[in-house]
Design a protein around this motif. Structure first.
Motif, PDB file in Angstrom:
ATOM      1  N   GLY A 148      16.046  20.573  35.145  1.00 35.12           N
ATOM      2  CA  GLY A 148      17.431  20.325  35.519  1.00 35.12           C
ATOM      3  C   GLY A 148      18.021  21.508  36.260  1.00 35.12           C
ATOM      4  O   GLY A 148      17.919  22.650  35.792  1.00 35.12           O
ATOM      5  N   GLY A 149      18.625  21.245  37.419  1.00 34.10           N
ATOM      6  CA  GLY A 149      19.240  22.301  38.219  1.00 34.10           C
ATOM      7  C   GLY A 149      20.751  22.227  38.142  1.00 34.10           C
ATOM      8  O   GLY A 149      21.332  22.186  37.053  1.00 34.10           O
ATOM      9  N   ASP A 185      12.509  19.135  30.306  1.00 36.02           N
ATOM     10  CA  ASP A 185      11.499  20.100  29.857  1.00 36.02           C
ATOM     11  C   ASP A 185      11.982  21.529  30.077  1.00 36.02           C
ATOM     12  O   ASP A 185      11.698  22.414  29.272  1.00 36.02           O
ATOM     13  CB  ASP A 185      10.182  19.862  30.613  1.00 36.02           C
ATOM     14  N   PHE A 186      12.684  21.742  31.180  1.00 35.77           N
ATOM     15  CA  PHE A 186      13.264  23.040  31.497  1.00 35.77           C
ATOM     16  C   PHE A 186      14.652  22.812  32.074  1.00 35.77           C
ATOM     17  O   PHE A 186      14.928  21.774  32.676  1.00 35.77           O
ATOM     18  CB  PHE A 186      12.433  23.795  32.554  1.00 35.77           C
ATOM     19  N   GLY A 187      15.509  23.795  31.916  1.00 37.97           N
ATOM     20  CA  GLY A 187      16.825  23.750  32.539  1.00 37.97           C
ATOM     21  C   GLY A 187      17.190  25.120  33.065  1.00 37.97           C
ATOM     22  O   GLY A 187      16.701  26.144  32.551  1.00 37.97           O
ATOM     23  N   VAL A 188      18.028  25.156  34.082  1.00 35.72           N
ATOM     24  CA  VAL A 188      18.521  26.417  34.630  1.00 35.72           C
ATOM     25  C   VAL A 188      19.915  26.642  34.059  1.00 35.72           C
ATOM     26  O   VAL A 188      20.750  25.731  34.071  1.00 35.72           O
ATOM     27  CB  VAL A 188      18.556  26.392  36.168  1.00 35.72           C
ATOM     28  N   ALA A 189      20.157  27.843  33.544  1.00 31.51           N
ATOM     29  CA  ALA A 189      21.431  28.131  32.897  1.00 31.51           C
ATOM     30  C   ALA A 189      21.834  29.574  33.154  1.00 31.51           C
ATOM     31  O   ALA A 189      20.984  30.456  33.267  1.00 31.51           O
ATOM     32  CB  ALA A 189      21.340  27.883  31.390  1.00 31.51           C
ATOM     33  N   GLN A 190      23.131  29.802  33.222  1.00 31.29           N
ATOM     34  CA  GLN A 190      23.633  31.161  33.390  1.00 31.29           C
ATOM     35  C   GLN A 190      23.275  32.007  32.162  1.00 31.29           C
ATOM     36  O   GLN A 190      23.220  31.510  31.040  1.00 31.29           O
ATOM     37  CB  GLN A 190      25.153  31.148  33.552  1.00 31.29           C
ATOM     38  N   LYS A 197      23.072  36.219  35.551  1.00 32.21           N
ATOM     39  CA  LYS A 197      21.761  35.901  36.114  1.00 32.21           C
ATOM     40  C   LYS A 197      21.435  34.448  35.809  1.00 32.21           C
ATOM     41  O   LYS A 197      21.817  33.917  34.762  1.00 32.21           O
ATOM     42  CB  LYS A 197      20.672  36.808  35.536  1.00 32.21           C
ATOM     43  N   ALA A 198      20.750  33.814  36.740  1.00 27.11           N
ATOM     44  CA  ALA A 198      20.233  32.477  36.486  1.00 27.11           C
ATOM     45  C   ALA A 198      19.014  32.615  35.582  1.00 27.11           C
ATOM     46  O   ALA A 198      18.143  33.446  35.831  1.00 27.11           O
ATOM     47  CB  ALA A 198      19.836  31.806  37.787  1.00 27.11           C
ATOM     48  N   THR A 199      18.965  31.824  34.516  1.00 25.01           N
ATOM     49  CA  THR A 199      17.820  31.870  33.612  1.00 25.01           C
ATOM     50  C   THR A 199      17.213  30.485  33.481  1.00 25.01           C
ATOM     51  O   THR A 199      17.919  29.473  33.543  1.00 25.01           O
ATOM     52  CB  THR A 199      18.222  32.386  32.211  1.00 25.01           C
ATOM     53  N   VAL A 200      15.904  30.440  33.310  1.00 29.15           N
ATOM     54  CA  VAL A 200      15.199  29.178  33.066  1.00 29.15           C
ATOM     55  C   VAL A 200      14.890  29.112  31.572  1.00 29.15           C
ATOM     56  O   VAL A 200      14.327  30.053  31.006  1.00 29.15           O
ATOM     57  CB  VAL A 200      13.919  29.080  33.899  1.00 29.15           C
ATOM     58  N   VAL A 201      15.311  28.013  30.947  1.00 27.75           N
ATOM     59  CA  VAL A 201      15.146  27.873  29.503  1.00 27.75           C
ATOM     60  C   VAL A 201      14.373  26.607  29.165  1.00 27.75           C
ATOM     61  O   VAL A 201      14.263  25.688  29.975  1.00 27.75           O
ATOM     62  CB  VAL A 201      16.520  27.849  28.781  1.00 27.75           C
ATOM     63  N   THR A 202      13.844  26.590  27.949  1.00 28.49           N
ATOM     64  CA  THR A 202      13.146  25.420  27.445  1.00 28.49           C
ATOM     65  C   THR A 202      13.406  25.329  25.952  1.00 28.49           C
ATOM     66  O   THR A 202      14.229  26.059  25.402  1.00 28.49           O
ATOM     67  CB  THR A 202      11.634  25.493  27.764  1.00 28.49           C
TER      68      THR A 202
END
Length: 325
Positions: free
Chosen positions: A31-32, A81-86, A253-258
């Motif tokens: 998810g973006g 499965d993954f998302g982009v989050a501040q 920062k943009a972070t990728v989470v799961t």
């Protein structure tokens, strides 16, 4: 004509193999954010690398989404499965603050961070807005519910003493709509938290005369100093048409989470592909141009997923103690 039994057996075996489908690729969803934002580019470009280099093991799809809060909640529910989050939302979710007050997302796991994202306040030059305090009485887009930028906008307004319910006419548009609304004079300004350069700022800048407002009051600087996931920064002059001076603001920062429930091997594979083809990611968008491997382990709050941790240990990266489970 009689066909020998041995031949019939061989034909049956061949037919069975022919009828067996190839092993299906595992579907992955990332998810973006808004289609004009850099979060969407993170999702698209990571998926592009995964699809290119996983030898058919994964079918990765990057989707536009409603932003940080939505992505974290969707990851937690198993919808992504993954998302982009501040980075600030990463911290708030894991520790149980803000939108997750008293309900920490303990299964949230960090994968890596990407580009820095500046908190921007953009207006047209003809509005007369030259500082955040000039927003009083104006129509201002603070971002759609479920986006990290809305939280940043609310913080900025509060720190400048502006009541979002009384002092401004607040709008909750998605960013691609807000950019057009600024040009069409339907709003006077918008907040946006994004990596630079961003099409969402370039498009209005190419259609009208814009001004980017500094967000650098003493209250803002104290606010940033107290929070490790924020930094003061500047938008260099010339980044956008008509913005000819550096503009001071702050950044996340943009972070990728799961999720902790995600497969260790799957997360390991994705991280390995991204880090081993980082040059391609750098070339995919200007916001990724300066990515450095060890810096991509910073700005994170939730612990690393075991799959990511496994790869970073193999590479010998220095891992912050707070992120190593």
């Amino acid at each position: 004509m009689r066909i020998p039994v041995r031949t019939l057996g061989a034909l049956a075996l061949a037919a069975a193999f022919a009828a067996t489908p190839a092993r299906a690729a595992q579907d992955l969803l990332i998810g973006g954010g808004s289609v004009t934002g850099v979060y969407y580019q993170v999702a698209l470009q990571v998926c592009s690398l995964v699809n290119k280099y996983s030898d058919g093991k994964y079918n990765c799809v990057g989707r536009p989404a409603l932003g940080s809060v939505f992505n974290i909640n969707a990851v937690n529910r198993g919808l992504l499965d993954f998302g982009v989050a501040q980075s600030d939302r990463n911290w708030q979710a894991y520790t149980g603050n803000a939108d997750w007050e008293g309900k920490p997302v303990k299964d949230l796991r960090s994968v890596f961070s990407v580009h820095p994202e500046t908190v921007l306040l953009v207006t047209r030059k003809d509005t007369g807005i030259r500082s955040v305090t000039d927003l009083k009485g104006k129509r201002v887009n603070i971002g759609n519910p479920g986006s990290g930028q809305r939280g940043n906008a609310m913080d900025v307004l509060r720190l400048y003493g502006i009541d979002v319910d009384k002092d401004i006419q607040a709008e909750g548009l998605q960013q691609h709509d807000a950019s057009r609304a600024l040009v069409d004079r339907k709003i006077d300004a918008f907040f946006y938290t994004v990596g630079n350069p961003s099409a969402a700022i370039e498009e209005p800048a190419n259609s009208t005369d814009i001004r980017i407002i500094p967000i650098n009051s003493p209250a803002i600087k104290r606010f940033v100093a107290e929070r490790p996931y924020y930094v003061m920064t500047k938008i260099p002059a010339g980044t956008y048409r008509g913005v000819d001076e550096d503009v001071e603001t702050y950044a996340v920062k943009a972070t990728v989470v799961t999720s902790a429930k995600a497969s260790e091997q799957m997360v390991y594979d994705v991280v390995k592909i991204v880090f081993e083809h980082l040059d391609e990611l750098r070339g995919a968008h200007a916001a990724f141009r300066h990515l450095q491997p060890e810096e991509m382990l910073g700005g994170l709050s939730a612990p690393f997923h075991p799959g990511a941790l496994r790869y970073y240990r193999e590479r010998g990266f220095r891992i912050p103690k707070t992120l190593a489970e």
